[in-house]
Scaffold this motif. Structure first.
Motif, PDB file in Angstrom:
ATOM      1  N   ASN A   1       4.540  10.451  -0.806  1.00  0.00           N
ATOM      2  CA  ASN A   1       3.988   9.097  -0.811  1.00  0.00           C
ATOM      3  C   ASN A   1       5.102   8.068  -0.917  1.00  0.00           C
ATOM      4  O   ASN A   1       6.068   8.253  -1.669  1.00  0.00           O
ATOM      5  CB  ASN A   1       3.020   8.906  -1.980  1.00  0.00           C
ATOM      6  CG  ASN A   1       1.754   9.719  -1.815  1.00  0.00           C
ATOM      7  OD1 ASN A   1       1.264   9.890  -0.701  1.00  0.00           O
ATOM      8  ND2 ASN A   1       1.218  10.226  -2.911  1.00  0.00           N
TER       9      ASN A   1
ATOM     10  N   LYS B   1       5.792   3.533  -0.634  1.00  0.00           N
ATOM     11  CA  LYS B   1       5.159   2.206  -0.662  1.00  0.00           C
ATOM     12  C   LYS B   1       5.655   1.366   0.507  1.00  0.00           C
ATOM     13  O   LYS B   1       6.858   1.254   0.735  1.00  0.00           O
ATOM     14  CB  LYS B   1       5.491   1.513  -1.986  1.00  0.00           C
ATOM     15  CG  LYS B   1       4.778   0.196  -2.205  1.00  0.00           C
ATOM     16  CD  LYS B   1       5.128  -0.363  -3.581  1.00  0.00           C
ATOM     17  CE  LYS B   1       4.381  -1.642  -3.882  1.00  0.00           C
ATOM     18  NZ  LYS B   1       4.724  -2.161  -5.236  1.00  0.00           N
TER      19      LYS B   1
ATOM     20  N   VAL C   1      10.611   4.527  -1.720  1.00  0.00           N
ATOM     21  CA  VAL C   1      10.234   5.529  -2.704  1.00  0.00           C
ATOM     22  C   VAL C   1      11.316   5.572  -3.776  1.00  0.00           C
ATOM     23  O   VAL C   1      12.502   5.393  -3.487  1.00  0.00           O
ATOM     24  CB  VAL C   1      10.057   6.924  -2.050  1.00  0.00           C
ATOM     25  CG1 VAL C   1      11.351   7.399  -1.410  1.00  0.00           C
ATOM     26  CG2 VAL C   1       9.553   7.940  -3.055  1.00  0.00           C
TER      27      VAL C   1
ATOM     28  N   GLU D   1       0.831  -1.204   0.000  1.00  0.00           N
ATOM     29  CA  GLU D   1       0.000   0.000   0.000  1.00  0.00           C
ATOM     30  C   GLU D   1       0.868   1.258   0.000  1.00  0.00           C
ATOM     31  O   GLU D   1       1.985   1.270   0.529  1.00  0.00           O
ATOM     32  CB  GLU D   1      -0.927   0.016   1.222  1.00  0.00           C
ATOM     33  CG  GLU D   1      -1.981  -1.072   1.206  1.00  0.00           C
ATOM     34  CD  GLU D   1      -2.911  -0.999   2.400  1.00  0.00           C
ATOM     35  OE1 GLU D   1      -4.030  -1.531   2.301  1.00  0.00           O
ATOM     36  OE2 GLU D   1      -2.522  -0.417   3.437  1.00  0.00           O
ATOM     37  N   TRP D   2       0.326   2.320  -0.589  1.00  0.00           N
ATOM     38  CA  TRP D   2       1.012   3.612  -0.620  1.00  0.00           C
ATOM     39  C   TRP D   2       0.460   4.485   0.497  1.00  0.00           C
ATOM     40  O   TRP D   2      -0.755   4.602   0.657  1.00  0.00           O
ATOM     41  CB  TRP D   2       0.818   4.295  -1.971  1.00  0.00           C
ATOM     42  CG  TRP D   2       1.580   3.625  -3.079  1.00  0.00           C
ATOM     43  CD1 TRP D   2       1.204   2.536  -3.783  1.00  0.00           C
ATOM     44  CD2 TRP D   2       2.865   4.005  -3.576  1.00  0.00           C
ATOM     45  NE1 TRP D   2       2.161   2.189  -4.706  1.00  0.00           N
ATOM     46  CE2 TRP D   2       3.201   3.085  -4.603  1.00  0.00           C
ATOM     47  CE3 TRP D   2       3.773   5.022  -3.276  1.00  0.00           C
ATOM     48  CZ2 TRP D   2       4.398   3.157  -5.314  1.00  0.00           C
ATOM     49  CZ3 TRP D   2       4.967   5.099  -3.989  1.00  0.00           C
ATOM     50  CH2 TRP D   2       5.271   4.171  -4.994  1.00  0.00           C
TER      51      TRP D   2
END
Length: 247
Positions: free
Chosen positions: A234, A236, A245, A220-221
């Motif tokens: 953001n 992951k 990232v 999920e981000w």
């Protein structure tokens, strides 16, 4: 001569193509008379038999079935087969909505909706003590017992090894049957956690410390903040306390 003509005419009727003898001329209505005499009773027993066949299995058994058939229900005038099914949207806890389809020569001629209240005796996972929201379940906190439940209640699989280590997402009282919406696996990253941010650009890899702004599981981000630059971006989730990232 007159008698001979009559005899020949009578014989020709008896042997005419397509004629049916009185022995063979049994109408579908006559064949279904036992069912029509007590249609509701016959249909109720048929549905009970169907549900028992569908739901009886190792670890669970049908304990009771109450059938609700509308008083206005009637058998179709003519049919040679019927089918009972449970539509995908007809499964709600202990209440089961069934569809009975009557066919004649493989063509559906009538449908009836039947509602059943079904109870099963099956093994379930029960909390041995009260567990607060956010608490982690240990193997000693739960036990497997036999309870009366609905066939389509969303319950936890009766396997303690698959429950131990999970987290309560709401308060669970002692003696309560564990349901799927009450527990979940802890997030790999929770909002406020200190995380390792792995930044990759080509062959260069840099690891810095950051803070998670959201909960997240693997893949999920989520939003994270670099504790040095104070920039939020953001990333992951790649593991417990770890995000990645790419630039």
């Amino acid at each position: 001569m007159k008698y001979i003509v009559i005899a020949i005419f009578t014989a020709s009727l008896a042997l005419a193509p397509g004629s049916v003898s009185m022995v063979e001329a049994v109408s579908p209505t006559q064949k279904q008379t036992p069912e029509r005499a007590d249609f509701a009773g016959w249909l109720s027993e048929s549905v009970k038999s169907y549900l028992t066949g569908q739901l009886d299995r190792p670890g669970q058994a049908v304990e009771s079935v109450k059938i609700n058939i509308p008083a206005s229900s009637r058998a179709p005038e003519d049919y040679d087969s019927y089918d009972i099914s449970i539509p995908r949207r007809g499964r709600h806890g202990s209440r089961v909505f069934l569809l009975v389809s009557f066919s004649l020569k493989e063509r559906i001629v009538a449908r009836l909706n039947v509602v059943a209240d079904v109870k099963l005796a099956r093994d379930v996972v029960v909390a041995k003590k009260s567990i607060s929201r956010g608490g982690t379940l240990g193997a000693d906190d739960v036990e497997i017992v036999s309870k009366t439940v609905g066939p389509f209640e969303k319950l936890v699989e009766p396997d303690i090894s698959k429950v131990a280590g999970m987290q309560a997402v709401r308060n669970i009282r002692a003696g309560a049957i564990l349901r799927l919406n009450q527990i979940s696996w802890p997030k790999m990253v929770s909002a406020g956690d200190v995380v390792s941010i792995i930044a990759k650009s080509g062959a260069m890899v840099i690891t810095v410390t950051g803070e998670a702004r959201q909960d997240g599981d693997r893949g999920e981000w989520i939003k994270v903040t670099n504790t040095e630059s104070k920039k939020t971006f953001n990333a992951k989730v790649t593991g417990p306390g770890e995000v990645k990232v790419e630039f």
